[in-house]
Design a protein around this motif. Structure first.
Motif, PDB file in Angstrom:
ATOM      1  N   ARG A   4       0.841  -1.196   0.000  1.00 45.90           N
ATOM      2  CA  ARG A   4       0.000   0.000   0.000  1.00 45.90           C
ATOM      3  C   ARG A   4       0.875   1.244   0.000  1.00 45.90           C
ATOM      4  N   ASN A   5       0.304   2.315  -0.501  1.00 49.61           N
ATOM      5  CA  ASN A   5       0.953   3.617  -0.388  1.00 49.61           C
ATOM      6  C   ASN A   5      -0.122   4.647  -0.070  1.00 49.61           C
ATOM      7  N   LEU A   6       0.315   5.814   0.259  1.00 50.44           N
ATOM      8  CA  LEU A   6      -0.622   6.859   0.680  1.00 50.44           C
ATOM      9  C   LEU A   6      -0.727   7.989  -0.334  1.00 50.44           C
ATOM     10  N   SER A   7      -0.311   7.747  -1.559  1.00 45.80           N
ATOM     11  CA  SER A   7      -0.255   8.832  -2.538  1.00 45.80           C
ATOM     12  C   SER A   7      -1.614   9.476  -2.809  1.00 45.80           C
ATOM     13  N   LYS A   8      -2.666   8.689  -2.919  1.00 42.79           N
ATOM     14  CA  LYS A   8      -3.988   9.256  -3.195  1.00 42.79           C
ATOM     15  C   LYS A   8      -4.527  10.033  -2.001  1.00 42.79           C
ATOM     16  N   SER A   9      -4.395   9.455  -0.812  1.00 39.57           N
ATOM     17  CA  SER A   9      -4.930  10.142   0.366  1.00 39.57           C
ATOM     18  C   SER A   9      -4.109  11.379   0.715  1.00 39.57           C
ATOM     19  N   PRO A  14      -4.119  15.552   3.507  1.00 40.21           N
ATOM     20  CA  PRO A  14      -2.707  15.536   3.868  1.00 40.21           C
ATOM     21  C   PRO A  14      -2.445  15.413   5.371  1.00 40.21           C
ATOM     22  N   ALA A  15      -3.234  16.065   6.202  1.00 41.75           N
ATOM     23  CA  ALA A  15      -3.014  15.981   7.651  1.00 41.75           C
ATOM     24  C   ALA A  15      -3.310  14.569   8.155  1.00 41.75           C
ATOM     25  N   HIS A  16      -4.397  13.992   7.700  1.00 40.38           N
ATOM     26  CA  HIS A  16      -4.744  12.625   8.097  1.00 40.38           C
ATOM     27  C   HIS A  16      -3.680  11.641   7.612  1.00 40.38           C
ATOM     28  N   HIS A  22       2.803   8.473  10.346  1.00 38.75           N
ATOM     29  CA  HIS A  22       3.488   8.503  11.636  1.00 38.75           C
ATOM     30  C   HIS A  22       3.169   7.237  12.434  1.00 38.75           C
ATOM     31  N   ALA A  23       1.907   6.869  12.473  1.00 39.96           N
ATOM     32  CA  ALA A  23       1.486   5.666  13.194  1.00 39.96           C
ATOM     33  C   ALA A  23       2.135   4.411  12.595  1.00 39.96           C
ATOM     34  N   ALA A  24       2.258   4.364  11.277  1.00 39.30           N
ATOM     35  CA  ALA A  24       2.870   3.204  10.626  1.00 39.30           C
ATOM     36  C   ALA A  24       4.352   3.097  10.983  1.00 39.30           C
ATOM     37  N   TYR A  25       5.069   4.220  10.955  1.00 40.68           N
ATOM     38  CA  TYR A  25       6.479   4.200  11.343  1.00 40.68           C
ATOM     39  C   TYR A  25       6.636   3.742  12.788  1.00 40.68           C
ATOM     40  N   PHE A  78      14.063   8.819  11.532  1.00 35.73           N
ATOM     41  CA  PHE A  78      14.318   9.361  12.864  1.00 35.73           C
ATOM     42  C   PHE A  78      13.269  10.406  13.256  1.00 35.73           C
ATOM     43  N   HIS A  79      12.765  11.129  12.260  1.00 38.96           N
ATOM     44  CA  HIS A  79      11.743  12.156  12.473  1.00 38.96           C
ATOM     45  C   HIS A  79      10.492  11.599  13.160  1.00 38.96           C
ATOM     46  N   PHE A  80      10.164  10.350  12.886  1.00 39.15           N
ATOM     47  CA  PHE A  80       8.942   9.756  13.408  1.00 39.15           C
ATOM     48  C   PHE A  80       9.116   9.126  14.786  1.00 39.15           C
ATOM     49  N   LEU A  81      10.343   8.962  15.233  1.00 40.89           N
ATOM     50  CA  LEU A  81      10.580   8.294  16.505  1.00 40.89           C
ATOM     51  C   LEU A  81      10.523   9.279  17.656  1.00 40.89           C
ATOM     52  N   SER A  82      10.083   8.803  18.794  1.00 42.05           N
ATOM     53  CA  SER A  82      10.079   9.605  20.009  1.00 42.05           C
ATOM     54  C   SER A  82      10.984   8.896  21.008  1.00 42.05           C
ATOM     55  N   LEU A  83      12.232   9.299  21.019  1.00 42.69           N
ATOM     56  CA  LEU A  83      13.200   8.654  21.898  1.00 42.69           C
ATOM     57  C   LEU A  83      13.606   9.604  23.012  1.00 42.69           C
TER      58      LEU A  83
END
Length: 102
Positions: A4-9, A14-16, A22-25, A78-83
């Motif tokens: 799957r990709n998110l290109s259409k959505s 864009p915010a969703h 983010h949730a997938a990462y 790294f942008h998506f991680l909360s460490l």
């Protein structure tokens, strides 16, 4: 497995889409496991994320651009991680040790 990709959505919501991405990462890399730690340290080492080019390195525009792209690819992850600060230091240390053996 259906890829799957998110290109259409991304065009419509864009915010969703950013929240979904983010949730997938986080689902893949946000777990606290030895496997995740090993993979993140290896990716950081392979991309040179924590490394500085040595003085005698090839600093041609091509090589500089390639190195910057490698670091940017890990930076995206790294942008998506909360460490925590402690986890960040441990990741950096592990990646530097890993890079010594590449």
């Amino acid at each position: 497995m259906k890829w799957r990709n998110l290109s259409k959505s991304r065009q419509v919501l864009p915010a969703h889409t950013e929240v979904q991405l983010h949730a997938a990462y986080l689902e893949v890399f946000g777990k606290r496991s030895e496997a995740v730690e090993i993979v993140l340290a290896d990716l950081a080492a392979q991309t040179g994320f924590y490394m500085v080019e040595p003085p005698d390195a090839d600093l041609s525009l091509y090589q500089a651009g390639y190195s910057a792209g490698q670091r940017a690819a890990f930076g995206r992850l790294f942008h998506f991680l909360s460490l925590s600060d402690e986890q960040l230091r441990a990741l950096e240390e592990a990646a530097r040790k890993e890079a010594e053996h590449l």
